[in-house]
Write an enzyme that holds these catalytic residues in place. Structure first.
Site, PDB file in Angstrom:
ATOM      1  N   ARG A 152       9.480  -0.989  -2.195  1.00 58.31           N
ATOM      2  CA  ARG A 152       8.847  -1.239  -0.899  1.00 58.31           C
ATOM      3  C   ARG A 152       9.868  -1.916  -0.001  1.00 58.31           C
ATOM      4  NH1 ARG A 152       6.064   1.685  -3.528  1.00 58.31           N
ATOM      5  NH2 ARG A 152       3.861   1.419  -3.945  1.00 58.31           N
ATOM      6  N   MET A 159       7.360  -3.844  -9.159  1.00 55.31           N
ATOM      7  CA  MET A 159       7.551  -3.155  -7.916  1.00 55.31           C
ATOM      8  C   MET A 159       8.458  -4.004  -7.021  1.00 55.31           C
ATOM      9  SD  MET A 159       4.741  -2.279  -4.932  1.00 55.31           S
ATOM     10  CE  MET A 159       3.507  -2.043  -6.123  1.00 55.31           C
ATOM     11  N   PRO A 160       9.708  -3.601  -6.811  1.00 58.32           N
ATOM     12  CA  PRO A 160      10.610  -4.356  -5.943  1.00 58.32           C
ATOM     13  C   PRO A 160      10.131  -4.316  -4.493  1.00 58.32           C
ATOM     14  CG  PRO A 160      11.850  -2.885  -7.365  1.00 58.32           C
ATOM     15  CD  PRO A 160      10.409  -2.522  -7.500  1.00 58.32           C
ATOM     16  N   PHE A 161      10.241  -5.456  -3.838  1.00 61.68           N
ATOM     17  CA  PHE A 161       9.848  -5.602  -2.443  1.00 61.68           C
ATOM     18  C   PHE A 161      11.028  -6.190  -1.689  1.00 61.68           C
ATOM     19  CE2 PHE A 161       8.074  -8.198   1.004  1.00 61.68           C
ATOM     20  CZ  PHE A 161       7.299  -7.258   1.657  1.00 61.68           C
TER      21      PHE A 161
END
Length: 64
Positions: free
Chosen positions: A40, A1-3
């Site tokens: 995100r 999940m990229p943040f």
């Protein structure tokens, strides 16, 4: 999940912040192939009095 976390000096409109979120989300999905739903983005707005470089705040640098 990229943040993605980005800090900006306060003062942008809600529309500008929304546009930035969209652009960052698109950049992540295009560059690393993550689904949009997993990206995100957190935008933190910082007052010019709380951001400094070389012991000079952004507020102090700004022309009056």
């Amino acid at each position: 999940m990229p943040f993605v976390q980005i800090s900006l000096r306060e003062g942008r409109t809600p529309e500008q912040i929304r546009s930035l979120i969209t652009a960052l989300t698109s950049a992540v999905t295009e560059s690393v192939g993550s689904p949009k739903e997993s990206v995100r983005v957190v935008v933190t707005e910082v007052p010019g009095t709380h951001w400094a470089a070389g012991d000079v705040t952004l507020e102090e640098k700004s022309p009056s």
